[in-house]
Design a protein around this motif. Structure first.
Motif, short mmCIF file in Angstrom:
data_model
loop_
_atom_site.label_atom_id
_atom_site.label_comp_id
_atom_site.label_asym_id
_atom_site.label_seq_id
_atom_site.Cartn_x
_atom_site.Cartn_y
_atom_site.Cartn_z
N ARG A 87 1.12 -1.31 -0.05
CA ARG A 87 0.32 0.13 -0.22
C ARG A 87 0.97 1.23 -0.28
O ARG A 87 0.53 2.14 0.14
N ASP A 88 2.16 0.92 -0.56
CA ASP A 88 3.52 2.37 0.02
C ASP A 88 2.36 3.09 -1.39
O ASP A 88 2.88 2.78 -2.48
N ARG A 89 2.28 4.82 -1.32
CA ARG A 89 2.48 5.44 -1.96
C ARG A 89 3.49 5.42 -3.62
O ARG A 89 3.33 5.86 -4.55
N ARG A 90 4.12 5.31 -3.22
CA ARG A 90 5.10 5.19 -3.98
C ARG A 90 5.15 3.73 -5.11
O ARG A 90 6.01 4.18 -6.71
N TRP A 91 4.32 3.11 -5.18
CA TRP A 91 4.00 2.29 -6.14
C TRP A 91 3.16 3.46 -7.13
O TRP A 91 2.75 2.47 -8.22
N ILE A 92 2.54 4.37 -6.88
CA ILE A 92 1.52 4.97 -7.60
C ILE A 92 2.80 5.66 -9.28
O ILE A 92 1.99 4.90 -10.16
N THR A 93 3.90 5.94 -9.43
CA THR A 93 4.21 6.16 -10.27
C THR A 93 4.59 5.02 -11.60
O THR A 93 4.26 5.15 -12.60
N PRO A 94 5.01 3.67 -10.86
CA PRO A 94 4.95 2.19 -11.59
C PRO A 94 3.53 2.24 -12.04
O PRO A 94 3.78 1.69 -13.73
N ALA A 95 2.61 2.23 -11.39
CA ALA A 95 1.47 1.97 -11.85
C ALA A 95 1.16 3.08 -12.89
O ALA A 95 0.42 2.48 -13.76
N VAL A 96 1.82 4.70 -12.74
CA VAL A 96 0.62 5.72 -13.72
C VAL A 96 1.59 4.96 -15.15
O VAL A 96 1.25 5.03 -16.33
N LEU A 97 3.52 4.23 -15.06
CA LEU A 97 4.05 3.84 -16.32
C LEU A 97 3.49 3.02 -17.10
O LEU A 97 3.24 2.90 -18.35
#
Length: 480
Positions: A87-97
């Motif tokens: 649930r870490d917010r740092r996953w958001i950038t890979p998910a956007v890519l």
């Protein structure tokens, strides 16, 4: 297909041994392992001695199996490197890519295929879909390097490569279904108004793959840790365990009709995450494991370089407070080590396959080379800059992320899978062109990214890289 399979054993054995002997060459700038392996394939393929020949349409079944195995192993290895809470917010950038950037890339590449190559829209969409995912196999030098590595560039590229080998699948299936409709054949069911494609291929298979993989990784990890409290692992146990976990997760995900690529990646991430959840994981990480993963003894940085070992020093100082090494950390260490070794093997073999697919007629296709240039120099950068403006990436990180959209084994699998579903027979006049554009884009990516990855990443590490942080100091949230 090959007339004499014995030649495969001789060639593979010779290449494997020679690459082991030539490993010191890979430490030099401008040279990468995929480059050497692809050149070896060129030497024994149609452009060289002509000992082995592969045809993408004719040998689609063989290529699909080989590339499928390679992608599965590489996704597991990539997932084991992503030491982040789910649930870490740092996953958001890979998910956007892996979502917005990939969708924009598909649109741009499909437009290029329609305008430049004269492909029907469904065929252009298929070509764009197979070229959209980036590759964890051929991108090892830009992946996360160790548990202390909290660099946003490496984390983004590793996570993107793990995710988009699954999220590209709906667009491949959409293209195959639309091609089937052109010739009145049901190559893949889409449903009226594309309802089946949206609900099953997009929603269920993506969500189901991620959810099942996460549950499977946790369940298998807990079972292994429970057994290890009572049984001492035997010789070779880690290698067998790694293969077993990969096979079980992939096979069970296929049984429930989800994207098994996503399940394998999510399972590895969840398994690695057990280490973070241990109550005293940050305080009692074993010193030897920290040094193994960080790759060097902690110490002062070189002049002008960032303190790449700062996080390792912090972890090391905490490990000295206790002699009790967490079982989950040891499991993650061993799984990562074995997965990395397997990944290097599949990288060697599949890079050779890329060389074998380059025939003289294919290399002479000027339009396909121009199309490859558009994919690498125009579509990927435009798509990335249009969709990541709100992500927490610095200017140098965004530029390098735009450049290192490496194409490779995933493309081979998806196009082979499409040919296996009947696309080659449905559009024989376009199948050769699709194969030419796909393999030349991969070859251009291997050469260009191989020449530039070491000098660019060295420069990045010296000037722009994020310093690593100790696990206890890592934020769980923050700006996207």
């Amino acid at each position: 297909m090959l007339n004499d399979h014995v030649l495969w054993y001789v060639v593979v054995g010779l290449l494997t041994a020679s690459m082991g002997l030539l490993a010191p060459l890979l430490k030099r700038p401008w040279i990468s392992a995929p480059q050497l392996h692809m050149l070896a394939g060129l030497g024994i393929g149609p452009l060289g001695l002509g000992l082995i020949s592969l045809n993408w349409v004719r040998d689609a079944g063989l290529l699909e199996v080989l590339s499928e195995l390679a992608v599965i192993v590489s996704l597991y290895a990539a997932g084991m490197k992503m030491r982040l809470p789910i649930r870490d917010r740092r996953w958001i950038t890979p998910a956007v890519l892996a979502s917005l950037t990939m969708i924009a890339t598909v649109a741009l590449v499909a437009g290029a295929g329609y305008a430049m190559l004269g492909l029907p829209l469904p065929a252009a969409l298929l070509l764009a879909a197979v070229l959209a995912p980036t590759d964890p196999v051929l991108a090892d030098e830009v992946q996360v390097e160790h548990p202390c590595d909290d660099d946003r560039l490496r984390r983004a590229l590793t996570g993107e490569a793990g995710f988009n080998d699954g999220t590209a699948f709906p667009f491949v299936l959409l293209a195959v279904g639309l091609i089937g409709r052109l010739i009145d054949q049901d190559l893949h069911p889409l449903g009226e108004g594309l309802w089946r494609w949206l609900l099953v291929d997009c929603v269920w298979k993506i969500a189901g793959g991620l959810a099942f993989g996460t549950l499977a990784g946790r369940a298998f990890g807990w079972l292994i840790l429970y057994c290890r409290k009572r049984l001492e692992p035997g010789a070779g146990a880690e290698e067998l365990l790694t293969l077993g976990l990969i096979g079980l997760t992939y096979g069970l995900a296929l049984l429930i009709d989800t994207y098994a690529f996503l399940a394998v990646f999510a399972g590895a991430v969840a398994l690695r995450g057990l280490e973070i959840q241990e109550p005293h994981a940050a305080e009692c990480d074993p010193a030897e494991a920290v040094l193994d993963d960080c790759g060097t003894e902690p110490g002062p940085p070189a002049d002008g370089a960032s303190n790449g070992n700062a996080g390792c020093e912090a972890v090391l100082s905490e490990t000295e407070e206790s002699d009790d090494a967490p079982a989950a950390w040891e499991l993650a260490q061993e799984q990562t080590r074995v997965a990395d070794a397997l990944e290097r093997m599949v990288q060697l073999f599949l890079a050779v396959v890329i060389g074998l697919l380059l025939s003289p007629a294919r290399v002479g296709n000027v339009r396909a080379w121009l199309f490859a240039a558009v994919v690498l120099f125009v579509a990927r950068p435009l798509a990335l800059y249009a969709t990541t403006w709100f992500c927490d990436l610095t200017g140098p990180q965004r530029r390098l992320t735009a450049w290192f959209g490496i194409r490779g084994i995933g493309t081979i699998y998806y196009l082979s899978h499409a040919f296996g579903l009947g696309v080659g027979e449905a559009m024989p006049e376009f199948s050769a062109g699709l194969a030419d554009c796909a393999i030349l884009t991969i070859a251009a990516s291997v050469l260009l990214h191989g020449f530039t990855v070491t000098p660019l990443m060295n420069r990045y590490a010296e000037r722009y890289a994020d310093p690593p942080t100790a696990p206890a100091d890592r934020p769980s949230g923050g700006k996207v």
